[in-house]
Design a protein around this motif. Structure first.
Motif, PDB file in Angstrom:
ATOM      1  N   LEU A 171       0.906  -1.137  -0.066  1.00 57.89           N
ATOM      2  CA  LEU A 171       0.005  -0.010  -0.136  1.00 57.89           C
ATOM      3  C   LEU A 171       1.017   1.033   0.079  1.00 57.89           C
ATOM      4  O   LEU A 171       0.644   2.200  -0.859  1.00 57.89           O
ATOM      5  CB  LEU A 171      -0.926   0.023   1.310  1.00 57.89           C
ATOM      6  CG  LEU A 171      -1.952  -1.019   1.003  1.00 57.89           C
ATOM      7  CD1 LEU A 171      -2.678  -1.327   2.581  1.00 57.89           C
ATOM      8  CD2 LEU A 171      -3.099  -0.558  -0.037  1.00 57.89           C
ATOM      9  N   GLY A 172       2.025   1.311   0.890  1.00 55.56           N
ATOM     10  CA  GLY A 172       2.832   2.453   0.941  1.00 55.56           C
ATOM     11  C   GLY A 172       3.544   2.547  -0.470  1.00 55.56           C
ATOM     12  O   GLY A 172       3.556   3.864  -1.126  1.00 55.56           O
ATOM     13  N   ARG A 173       3.996   1.711  -1.014  1.00 61.68           N
ATOM     14  CA  ARG A 173       4.714   1.742  -2.359  1.00 61.68           C
ATOM     15  C   ARG A 173       3.811   2.216  -3.314  1.00 61.68           C
ATOM     16  O   ARG A 173       4.114   3.030  -4.200  1.00 61.68           O
ATOM     17  CB  ARG A 173       5.127   0.129  -2.732  1.00 61.68           C
ATOM     18  CG  ARG A 173       5.852   0.247  -4.024  1.00 61.68           C
ATOM     19  CD  ARG A 173       6.624  -1.216  -4.364  1.00 61.68           C
ATOM     20  NE  ARG A 173       5.469  -1.941  -4.325  1.00 61.68           N
ATOM     21  CZ  ARG A 173       4.748  -2.352  -5.581  1.00 61.68           C
ATOM     22  NH1 ARG A 173       5.179  -1.642  -6.651  1.00 61.68           N
ATOM     23  NH2 ARG A 173       4.114  -3.159  -5.495  1.00 61.68           N
ATOM     24  N   THR A 174       2.507   1.632  -3.467  1.00 63.91           N
ATOM     25  CA  THR A 174       1.616   2.041  -4.362  1.00 63.91           C
ATOM     26  C   THR A 174       1.303   3.510  -4.273  1.00 63.91           C
ATOM     27  O   THR A 174       0.962   4.199  -5.265  1.00 63.91           O
ATOM     28  CB  THR A 174       0.347   1.061  -4.444  1.00 63.91           C
ATOM     29  OG1 THR A 174       0.796  -0.319  -4.473  1.00 63.91           O
ATOM     30  CG2 THR A 174      -0.731   1.391  -5.635  1.00 63.91           C
ATOM     31  N   ILE A 175       0.797   3.939  -3.150  1.00 62.99           N
ATOM     32  CA  ILE A 175       0.611   5.259  -2.654  1.00 62.99           C
ATOM     33  C   ILE A 175       1.680   6.167  -3.393  1.00 62.99           C
ATOM     34  O   ILE A 175       1.480   7.268  -3.884  1.00 62.99           O
ATOM     35  CB  ILE A 175      -0.054   5.668  -1.660  1.00 62.99           C
ATOM     36  CG1 ILE A 175      -1.340   4.884  -1.382  1.00 62.99           C
ATOM     37  CG2 ILE A 175      -0.394   6.945  -1.029  1.00 62.99           C
ATOM     38  CD1 ILE A 175      -1.817   4.573   0.215  1.00 62.99           C
ATOM     39  N   GLY A 176       2.930   5.801  -2.740  1.00 63.96           N
ATOM     40  CA  GLY A 176       4.233   6.510  -2.976  1.00 63.96           C
ATOM     41  C   GLY A 176       4.311   6.839  -4.635  1.00 63.96           C
ATOM     42  O   GLY A 176       4.909   7.877  -4.961  1.00 63.96           O
ATOM     43  N   ASN A 177       4.246   5.761  -5.252  1.00 62.83           N
ATOM     44  CA  ASN A 177       4.394   5.651  -6.672  1.00 62.83           C
ATOM     45  C   ASN A 177       3.456   6.417  -7.508  1.00 62.83           C
ATOM     46  O   ASN A 177       3.670   7.335  -8.239  1.00 62.83           O
ATOM     47  CB  ASN A 177       4.282   4.190  -7.499  1.00 62.83           C
ATOM     48  CG  ASN A 177       5.399   3.374  -7.229  1.00 62.83           C
ATOM     49  OD1 ASN A 177       6.712   3.858  -6.702  1.00 62.83           O
ATOM     50  ND2 ASN A 177       5.553   2.179  -7.202  1.00 62.83           N
TER      51      ASN A 177
END
Length: 181
Positions: free
Chosen positions: A47-53
């Motif tokens: 989730l963190g990676r997807t939102i950050g991307n």
């Protein structure tokens, strides 16, 4: 005979915890945090990676921080929480020690030991501190409870298999089931 004195912890107690010991300071009380499970960590990462991307691809200014990351909700030194994911859009809230004030978006992944804290205590704290959006991702129940405090909507419960729009971003939708093996 005097009544026993209730312990009231401070920010100094929080910052002086022994290395490796995690806890949250909520209204002067320390709450120990158990180590997270593999699925918990997988969801935090994905989730963190997807939102950050998404933020990077759209030249956004918000920052994504996974736990452990100290959030002093009311910037008053009596409450430090460590949300699983914090999205902060006002960079003036960021310090070397974490975030002073409410993040815009918080995600908590429910663990067996955090259920009451995530659904009750933190929900109340986040609503009153000015968090715009709060998700409670519940791997046991395979659903996400969404609170959009800014728009004063009733909470919604979204199964992991359905698209879930991120309220602070008009065109970002996530399907939690996509992040679970």
């Amino acid at each position: 005979m005097p009544l026993p004195k209730e312990l009231h912890y401070t920010a100094q107690d929080y910052w002086n915890l022994p290395d490796g010991q995690r806890a949250e300071l909520i209204e002067g009380q320390l709450y120990a945090m158990a180590p997270p499970s593999r699925i918990h960590q997988e969801l935090v990462y994905q989730l963190g990676r997807t939102i950050g991307n998404y933020i990077a691809a759209n030249n956004g200014s918000c920052k994504v921080y996974p736990a452990p990351f100290a959030v002093n909700l009311n910037a008053d030194d009596s409450t430090y929480v460590e949300p699983d994911i914090s999205v902060i859009c006002d960079r003036s809230k960021l310090t070397d020690r974490g975030c002073n004030g409410a993040p815009d978006f918080i995600i908590e992944i429910v663990s067996p030991g955090s259920r009451r804290m995530d659904y009750s205590t933190k929900n109340f704290l986040y609503a009153h501190a000015g968090v715009r959006e709060y998700w409670i991702v519940d791997p046991t129940k395979h659903c996400t409870t969404v609170y959009r405090y800014e728009s004063d909507d009733a909470p919604t419960i979204i199964p992991f298999s359905q698209e879930l729009p991120v309220g602070i971003y008009e065109d970002l939708q996530l399907r939690i089931a996509d992040f679970i093996e």
